[in-house]
Design an enzyme around this catalytic site. Structure first.
Site, PDB file in Angstrom:
ATOM      1  N   LYS A  83     -45.288  75.170  19.064  1.00  0.00           N
ATOM      2  CA  LYS A  83     -46.079  74.222  18.278  1.00  0.00           C
ATOM      3  C   LYS A  83     -45.559  74.213  16.839  1.00  0.00           C
ATOM      4  O   LYS A  83     -45.379  75.275  16.227  1.00  0.00           O
ATOM      5  CB  LYS A  83     -47.544  74.648  18.284  1.00  0.00           C
ATOM      6  CG  LYS A  83     -48.527  73.526  18.543  1.00  0.00           C
ATOM      7  CD  LYS A  83     -49.939  74.078  18.584  1.00  0.00           C
ATOM      8  CE  LYS A  83     -50.937  73.007  18.898  1.00  0.00           C
ATOM      9  NZ  LYS A  83     -52.324  73.483  18.797  1.00  0.00           N
TER      10      LYS A  83
HETATM   11  O1  G3P Z   1     -55.650  73.316  18.429  1.00  0.00           O
HETATM   12  C1  G3P Z   1     -55.445  72.053  17.904  1.00  0.00           C
HETATM   13  C2  G3P Z   1     -56.733  71.281  17.769  1.00  0.00           C
HETATM   14  O2  G3P Z   1     -57.279  71.044  19.046  1.00  0.00           O
HETATM   15  C3  G3P Z   1     -57.745  71.972  16.885  1.00  0.00           C
HETATM   16  O3  G3P Z   1     -58.833  71.139  16.768  1.00  0.00           O
HETATM   17  O4  G3P Z   1     -60.259  70.248  14.941  1.00  0.00           O
HETATM   18  O5  G3P Z   1     -61.245  71.690  16.733  1.00  0.00           O
HETATM   19  O6  G3P Z   1     -59.737  72.722  15.010  1.00  0.00           O
HETATM   20  P1  G3P Z   1     -60.079  71.482  15.818  1.00  0.00           P
END
Ligand code: G3P
Length: 215
Positions: A83
């Site tokens: 990533k």
């Molecule tokens: O891991 C990437 C993404 O899915 C993170 O999303 O906004 O829940 O931190 P969030």
């Protein structure tokens, strides 16, 4: 649509794996930090649980550091996807990784313009964050829709991996738009199963089944 789970918690990954429909796992530095455990150990354990693509994010923000980590992550397992954040150095690193056969998932994508660059760089996946766009009053699904149209126009191979999924509606809309993958928290995966009318109907069936003569 492929379902990935968005967590570094081994217990959550095992529970999601038990459903029999898990296609991969995405992690990020915040999710790994929450485990309080060694990064490489966590990723190695995840690779043992799920044979699908496992995203491990580089911690460096400079090109050389990204490439060093990407080459190290590739040694951990054949299902590792590196990533990489969507920055100038990140795009350059994706081009280099693509040339070296290292699979990449470009993260922190918030616009179709960014996603176009990612596809040009040859990334395996692009991760547009729908939830964080919604959080600031922008329609995250509109960005996914634009990316889908652009990628289809030019037959780009980069897969759209919808991330920052907050609820079943995000997942439903992503599926309707034709996203390739959604990475979701375990809570959302469980929400997908539930419907109050299913619960009510099953309770009735169970109750009525008791009235069926035993012989
Ligand atoms: O891991 C990437 C993404 O899915 C993170 O999303 O906004 O829940 O931190 P969030």
């Amino acid at each position: 649509m492929k379902f990935f789970i968005d967590t570094a918690d081994i217990g959550e990954i095992k529970e999601a794996q038990s459903f029999g429909i898990l296609d991969g796992v995405t992690t990020n530095p915040s999710l790994v930090a929450k485990t309080g455990r060694n990064y490489k150990t966590v990723i190695e354990e995840i690779c043992e649980i799920c044979r699908g693509p496992i995203s491990a994010e580089v911690l460096s923000v400079d090109y050389d550091g990204m490439m060093k980590e990407a080459r190290e992550w590739q040694k951990v397992g054949q299902n590792i996807v590196v990533k990489i954040p969507l920055t100038e150095d990140g795009i350059k690193a994706v081009v280099a990784c693509t040339a070296e056969g290292i699979k990449t998932n470009v993260t922190l994508c918030f616009s179709a313009n960014q996603a176009l660059l990612v596809a040009k760089a040859g990334a395996t996946y692009v991760s547009p964050f729908v939830g964080r766009l919604d959080d600031i009053g922008q329609n995250g699904l509109d960005v996914i829709r634009d990316i889908r149209q652009i990628y289809s126009n030019y037959n780009f191979r980069t897969e759209i991996l919808v991330a920052s999924v907050r609820n079943p509606i995000h997942l439903l809309d992503a599926a309707k738009v034709g996203a390739d993958v959604s990475t979701i928290p375990l809570t959302v995966l469980k929400q997908l199963v539930r419907h109050p009318l299913t619960d009510i109907g099953l309770a009735k069936f169970v109750e009525d089944s008791k009235k069926i003569p035993k012989s």
